[in-house]
Design an enzyme around this catalytic site. Sequence first.
Site, mmCIF file in Angstrom:
data_model
loop_
_atom_site.group_PDB
_atom_site.id
_atom_site.type_symbol
_atom_site.label_atom_id
_atom_site.label_comp_id
_atom_site.label_asym_id
_atom_site.label_seq_id
_atom_site.Cartn_x
_atom_site.Cartn_y
_atom_site.Cartn_z
ATOM 1 N N SER A 66 0.838 -1.205 0.000
ATOM 2 C CA SER A 66 0.000 0.000 0.000
ATOM 3 C C SER A 66 0.866 1.246 0.000
ATOM 4 O O SER A 66 1.981 1.245 0.514
ATOM 5 C CB SER A 66 -0.881 0.032 1.248
ATOM 6 O OG SER A 66 -1.693 -1.113 1.307
HETATM 7 N N1 SAH Z 1 0.034 -5.048 4.382
HETATM 8 C C1 SAH Z 1 0.587 -5.488 3.125
HETATM 9 C C2 SAH Z 1 -0.372 -5.234 1.983
HETATM 10 C C3 SAH Z 1 -0.400 -6.383 1.044
HETATM 11 S S1 SAH Z 1 -1.741 -6.385 -0.133
HETATM 12 C C4 SAH Z 1 1.949 -4.884 2.893
HETATM 13 O O1 SAH Z 1 2.399 -4.053 3.697
HETATM 14 O O2 SAH Z 1 2.604 -5.257 1.914
HETATM 15 C C5 SAH Z 1 -2.926 -7.431 0.687
HETATM 16 C C6 SAH Z 1 -2.495 -8.848 0.974
HETATM 17 O O3 SAH Z 1 -3.645 -9.521 1.488
HETATM 18 C C7 SAH Z 1 -2.034 -9.659 -0.226
HETATM 19 O O4 SAH Z 1 -0.745 -10.158 0.011
HETATM 20 C C8 SAH Z 1 -3.056 -10.804 -0.306
HETATM 21 O O5 SAH Z 1 -2.506 -12.045 -0.729
HETATM 22 C C9 SAH Z 1 -3.534 -10.878 1.133
HETATM 23 N N2 SAH Z 1 -4.812 -11.556 1.333
HETATM 24 C C10 SAH Z 1 -5.945 -11.495 0.590
HETATM 25 N N3 SAH Z 1 -6.908 -12.271 1.122
HETATM 26 C C11 SAH Z 1 -6.366 -12.854 2.237
HETATM 27 C C12 SAH Z 1 -6.853 -13.787 3.211
HETATM 28 N N4 SAH Z 1 -8.094 -14.296 3.156
HETATM 29 N N5 SAH Z 1 -6.022 -14.148 4.223
HETATM 30 C C13 SAH Z 1 -4.756 -13.652 4.324
HETATM 31 N N6 SAH Z 1 -4.240 -12.791 3.413
HETATM 32 C C14 SAH Z 1 -5.030 -12.394 2.384
#
Ligand code: SAH
Length: 225
Positions: free
Chosen positions: A74
């Site tokens: 993000s």
């Molecule tokens: N906080 C992260 C943002 C990553 S984007 C950072 O700092 O990089 C959101 C993430 O949520 C992705 O990696 C995606 O694979 C994950 N995601 C989506 N659905 C999910 C679920 N049900 N359980 C765990 N992770 C999930």
Amino acid sequence: MSVVPAARRMNGSGLTSERTRARMIERLRAEGIVEARVLAAMAAVPRHIFVDEALAHRAYEETALPIGAGQFISRPYAVARVLELLVAGREAGRVLEVGTGCGYQAAVLAQLAAEVYSIERIRELAERARANLRPLRLANLRLVYGDGANGLAAAAPFDSIVVAAAAPQVPQALLAQLAPGGRLVLPLASGRSAQRLALIERRRNGFVEKALDPVRFVPLKAGTR
Ligand code: SAH
């Protein structure tokens, strides 16, 4: 992935230096982030070690960047805003993060909170996050590979839950695992592309939900891969 030792990348000069990070903090302040604990936590975490080396020079820009497997880190403001909502007027306490991604927000949370659990459903990203986070030696951060839509019953209840992926509805398991007085911040999807940040508080007599800023996050998906 990078072959340069993490320690060297962290001491990097120029576009990944401490000064660049300080400028990011000034920009967040100018954009309206006022919570000193959030700004201090973001000033302490080297964001460039969480993205591929080829993108490291862009790590402090106000933009989302690809982290592999079709996912994104993000933009700094989005991280700051979510964390500010979580800690405003209180302590973060024991935290669950759903969606570890590259591990950046987990590292920032670990500066702010007593204890952090972060769960990721894509194995490739969960492993990469572990490698990214290793040099930071954050003793209060636990990484879990699994489907975070089910929360993390083994470590519940949580004072704070933050979700980094958008769902049409609040997953029931997350509400159930929120401690009394706890706070949940997540992007909720309404329709095909519209999303809003929601802040949910668990009060004695039930849950109170507030719809806030329009945002754009990747979708929350079920199961693991
Ligand atoms: N906080 C992260 C943002 C990553 S984007 C950072 O700092 O990089 C959101 C993430 O949520 C992705 O990696 C995606 O694979 C994950 N995601 C989506 N659905 C999910 C679920 N049900 N359980 C765990 N992770 C999930």
